[in-house]
Design a protein around this motif. Structure first.
Motif, PDB file in Angstrom:
ATOM      1  N   LEU A   9       0.834  -1.215   0.000  1.00  0.00           N
ATOM      2  CA  LEU A   9       0.000   0.000   0.000  1.00  0.00           C
ATOM      3  C   LEU A   9       0.863   1.256   0.000  1.00  0.00           C
ATOM      4  CD1 LEU A   9      -3.104   0.954   2.042  1.00  0.00           C
ATOM      5  CD2 LEU A   9      -0.976   2.210   2.514  1.00  0.00           C
ATOM      6  N   SER A  10       0.441   2.229  -0.812  1.00  0.00           N
ATOM      7  CA  SER A  10       1.069   3.543  -0.698  1.00  0.00           C
ATOM      8  C   SER A  10       0.128   4.610  -1.229  1.00  0.00           C
ATOM      9  CB  SER A  10       2.400   3.597  -1.440  1.00  0.00           C
ATOM     10  OG  SER A  10       3.097   4.776  -1.072  1.00  0.00           O
ATOM     11  N   GLY A  11       0.355   5.834  -0.806  1.00  0.00           N
ATOM     12  CA  GLY A  11      -0.496   6.938  -1.226  1.00  0.00           C
ATOM     13  C   GLY A  11       0.330   8.126  -1.674  1.00  0.00           C
ATOM     14  N   GLN A  13      -0.034  12.518  -2.229  1.00  0.00           N
ATOM     15  CA  GLN A  13      -0.861  13.708  -2.000  1.00  0.00           C
ATOM     16  C   GLN A  13      -1.172  14.405  -3.321  1.00  0.00           C
ATOM     17  OE1 GLN A  13      -0.272  16.417   1.323  1.00  0.00           O
ATOM     18  NE2 GLN A  13       1.744  15.488   1.551  1.00  0.00           N
ATOM     19  N   VAL A  44      -4.224  10.737  -1.443  1.00  0.00           N
ATOM     20  CA  VAL A  44      -4.511  11.116  -0.057  1.00  0.00           C
ATOM     21  C   VAL A  44      -4.911  12.593   0.040  1.00  0.00           C
ATOM     22  CG1 VAL A  44      -3.191   9.228   0.947  1.00  0.00           C
ATOM     23  CG2 VAL A  44      -2.025  11.354   0.485  1.00  0.00           C
ATOM     24  N   HIS A  47      -4.828  14.293   3.545  1.00  0.00           N
ATOM     25  CA  HIS A  47      -3.496  14.808   3.873  1.00  0.00           C
ATOM     26  C   HIS A  47      -3.235  16.151   3.181  1.00  0.00           C
ATOM     27  CE1 HIS A  47      -2.350  10.711   5.349  1.00  0.00           C
ATOM     28  NE2 HIS A  47      -1.678  11.457   6.191  1.00  0.00           N
ATOM     29  N   TYR A 129      -0.537  14.791  11.065  1.00  0.00           N
ATOM     30  CA  TYR A 129      -0.349  14.166   9.746  1.00  0.00           C
ATOM     31  C   TYR A 129       0.155  12.722   9.850  1.00  0.00           C
ATOM     32  CZ  TYR A 129       1.469  14.000   4.891  1.00  0.00           C
ATOM     33  OH  TYR A 129       1.741  13.654   3.594  1.00  0.00           O
ATOM     34  N   MET A 133      -1.545   9.099   8.566  1.00  0.00           N
ATOM     35  CA  MET A 133      -0.794   8.198   7.672  1.00  0.00           C
ATOM     36  C   MET A 133      -0.695   6.798   8.288  1.00  0.00           C
ATOM     37  SD  MET A 133       2.728   8.807   5.689  1.00  0.00           S
ATOM     38  CE  MET A 133       3.797   7.448   5.176  1.00  0.00           C
ATOM     39  N   ASP A 136      -3.950   5.176   7.666  1.00  0.00           N
ATOM     40  CA  ASP A 136      -4.006   4.735   6.262  1.00  0.00           C
ATOM     41  C   ASP A 136      -3.404   3.347   6.091  1.00  0.00           C
ATOM     42  OD1 ASP A 136      -5.013   7.028   5.050  1.00  0.00           O
ATOM     43  OD2 ASP A 136      -3.020   7.881   4.653  1.00  0.00           O
ATOM     44  N   ILE A 137      -2.272   3.182   6.729  1.00  0.00           N
ATOM     45  CA  ILE A 137      -1.503   1.954   6.518  1.00  0.00           C
ATOM     46  C   ILE A 137      -2.108   0.793   7.311  1.00  0.00           C
ATOM     47  CG2 ILE A 137       0.772   0.899   6.940  1.00  0.00           C
ATOM     48  CD1 ILE A 137       1.951   3.761   6.444  1.00  0.00           C
ATOM     49  N   VAL A 145       5.142  -1.005   2.331  1.00  0.00           N
ATOM     50  CA  VAL A 145       4.782   0.366   1.969  1.00  0.00           C
ATOM     51  C   VAL A 145       5.929   1.003   1.173  1.00  0.00           C
ATOM     52  CG1 VAL A 145       4.028   2.619   2.849  1.00  0.00           C
ATOM     53  CG2 VAL A 145       3.405   0.536   4.097  1.00  0.00           C
ATOM     54  N   VAL A 147       7.836   3.784  -0.521  1.00  0.00           N
ATOM     55  CA  VAL A 147       7.869   5.254  -0.449  1.00  0.00           C
ATOM     56  C   VAL A 147       9.285   5.737  -0.746  1.00  0.00           C
ATOM     57  CG1 VAL A 147       6.003   5.761   1.192  1.00  0.00           C
ATOM     58  CG2 VAL A 147       8.218   4.992   2.046  1.00  0.00           C
ATOM     59  N   GLN A 151       9.968   9.573   3.508  1.00  0.00           N
ATOM     60  CA  GLN A 151       8.845   9.041   4.277  1.00  0.00           C
ATOM     61  C   GLN A 151       9.270   7.996   5.307  1.00  0.00           C
ATOM     62  OE1 GLN A 151       5.641  10.203   4.080  1.00  0.00           O
ATOM     63  NE2 GLN A 151       6.639  11.744   2.807  1.00  0.00           N
TER      64      GLN A 151
HETATM   65  N1  TRP Z   1       2.857  11.141   3.530  1.00  0.00           N
HETATM   66  C1  TRP Z   1       2.979  10.562   2.231  1.00  0.00           C
HETATM   67  C2  TRP Z   1       3.741  11.541   1.337  1.00  0.00           C
HETATM   68  O1  TRP Z   1       3.724  12.730   1.537  1.00  0.00           O
HETATM   69  C3  TRP Z   1       1.664  10.257   1.613  1.00  0.00           C
HETATM   70  C4  TRP Z   1       0.909   9.208   2.340  1.00  0.00           C
HETATM   71  C5  TRP Z   1      -0.219   9.388   3.066  1.00  0.00           C
HETATM   72  C6  TRP Z   1       1.207   7.829   2.380  1.00  0.00           C
HETATM   73  N2  TRP Z   1      -0.662   8.201   3.527  1.00  0.00           N
HETATM   74  C7  TRP Z   1       0.183   7.224   3.155  1.00  0.00           C
HETATM   75  C8  TRP Z   1       2.236   7.060   1.862  1.00  0.00           C
HETATM   76  C9  TRP Z   1       0.191   5.859   3.417  1.00  0.00           C
HETATM   77  C10 TRP Z   1       2.229   5.684   2.126  1.00  0.00           C
HETATM   78  C11 TRP Z   1       1.210   5.096   2.885  1.00  0.00           C
HETATM   79  O2  TRP Z   1       4.335  11.137   0.405  1.00  0.00           O
END
Ligand code: TRP
Ligand code: ADP
Length: 325
Positions: A9-11, A13, A44, A47, A129, A133, A136-137, A145, A147, A151
């Motif tokens: 999983l990853s996100g 912004q 996200v 965020h 923040y 996060m 989220d995970i 994850v 990134v 991160q």
């Molecule tokens: N904080 C991460 C970024 O700025 C973005 C993010 C939010 C994220 N939730 C997450 C990354 C969960 C991985 C998993 O890049």
């Protein structure tokens, strides 16, 4: 039978036009993970509220990020691809985790300190923040994850919160691992700092070609004489290398050591490379733009899938904490 797929999983912004740092640090890796893993990828936007307080800007950035991912090969049938706020349960989990997040731990967050230093108003959104996060995970039982290096500390905070929670309430959470790729962990911007939307030093992936050309032509170079060997610990060399395989990298490296190399020529080559590399995706993106309903229905489908997983976890979490009576 076969091996169990790992949940990855990853996100990202939706805080501006996505760039080569996002692409090599996160997006391309996520897209490559789709075949072998159970991929969860999301935009996200909760965020992004910490830095974008303009309704239209956030809406536009969100749909643009979705278009970018789909154009680059995110497959909404293979993966779970959604927009964070479409599964609002994650904000409940944020609250449930907040008593597991020590203030000292949060105060050590370098990304918080960096943002304040850059002049952002120190509000609670920025401060919490990392808890959002972590939610989220943990809400999706993520194992891996992917990134960028920036991160890493957020992942450490997530693990810390999850371990503390498990020690308190029993084995509820999967303890996630960060997956940081050494080769691409830090793509430099055109000024040599980390490429970042917030530093205005990016090479965007899908902007107008003129904007990309201008960015490439502005990559900072030194004034080494044309006939002297050139420094490779520089943004032009590093960004160019991202597009090369090992043999090609050796050739570039030799060119840096050989008299006669002009940075201007190299920048033109790099510009051509970037355009050529992304041209099929650009075409795909144009097609998707004409079929925006497909984008919306893909995101809805993703939100539904994510929500189903979140439901199971949140039940388990509520039970473990004594919220059922
Ligand atoms: N904080 C991460 C970024 O700025 C973005 C993010 C939010 C994220 N939730 C997450 C990354 C969960 C991985 C998993 O890049
Ligand atoms: P930005 O700094 O541009 O706002 P984000 O913080 O939204 O980017 O990062 C989104 C994802 O892209 C994260 O996984 C992050 O680690 C990765 N990333 C961002 N910039 C870079 C970079 N310059 N090099 C490598 N990865 C990056």
């Amino acid at each position: 039978m076969g091996h169990m797929k790992k949940r990855v999983l990853s996100g990202i912004q939706p805080s501006g036009a996505l760039h080569l740092g996002n692409y090599f640090g996160m997006m391309s890796r996520m897209i490559n993970y789709q075949d072998e893993n159970d991929l969860f990828c999301f935009i996200v936007n909760y965020h992004a509220l910490t830095t974008i307080q303009d309704k239209n800007e956030l809406e536009e950035n969100t749909i643009n990020a979705a278009l970018d991912f789909l154009a680059l090969g995110m497959d909404p049938d293979k993966s779970t691809f959604w927009v964070q706020s479409d599964v609002p349960k994650v904000t409940e989990l944020t609250w449930l985790l907040s008593s597991m997040a020590g203030v000292g731990l949060m105060e050590r967050s370098t990304s918080y300190k960096d943002k304040i230093e850059k002049g952002l108003k120190p509000h609670m959104g920025l401060f919490s923040y990392p808890i959002l996060m972590a939610a989220d995970i943990l809400l999706y039982g993520s194992e891996i994850v992917p990134v960028g290096k920036d991160q890493k500390q957020h992942l450490e905070i997530t693990r810390d919160i999850a371990i503390r929670f498990n020690n308190t309430y029993g084995d509820v959470f999967v303890i996630p691992e960060a997956d940081i790729n050494e080769n691409t962990m830090l793509v430099p911007g055109i000024d040599g700092q980390k490429m970042s939307k917030s530093y205005g030093n990016t090479i965007p992936i899908f902007s107008d070609e003129k904007i990309i050309r201008k960015a490439v032509m502005s990559i900072t170079t030194d004034s080494t004489d044309i006939n002297d060997p050139k420094d490779k610990d520089t943004p032009l060399f590093k960004i160019y290398s991202m597009f090369l395989n090992n043999d090609e990298k050796d050739i570039l490296s030799d060119r840096y050591d050989t008299p006669g190399l002009r940075y201007g020529d190299l920048k033109k080559e790099l510009f051509e490379k970037i355009i050529e590399y992304f041209s099929p995706y650009r075409k795909k993106r144009d097609d998707l733009l004409k079929n925006i309903d497909f984008v919306h229905s893909s995101l809805n489908q993703g939100a539904q899938k994510a929500s189903n997983v979140a439901d199971t976890y949140i039940e388990k979490i509520r039970n473990s904490m004594g919220l059922k009576y």
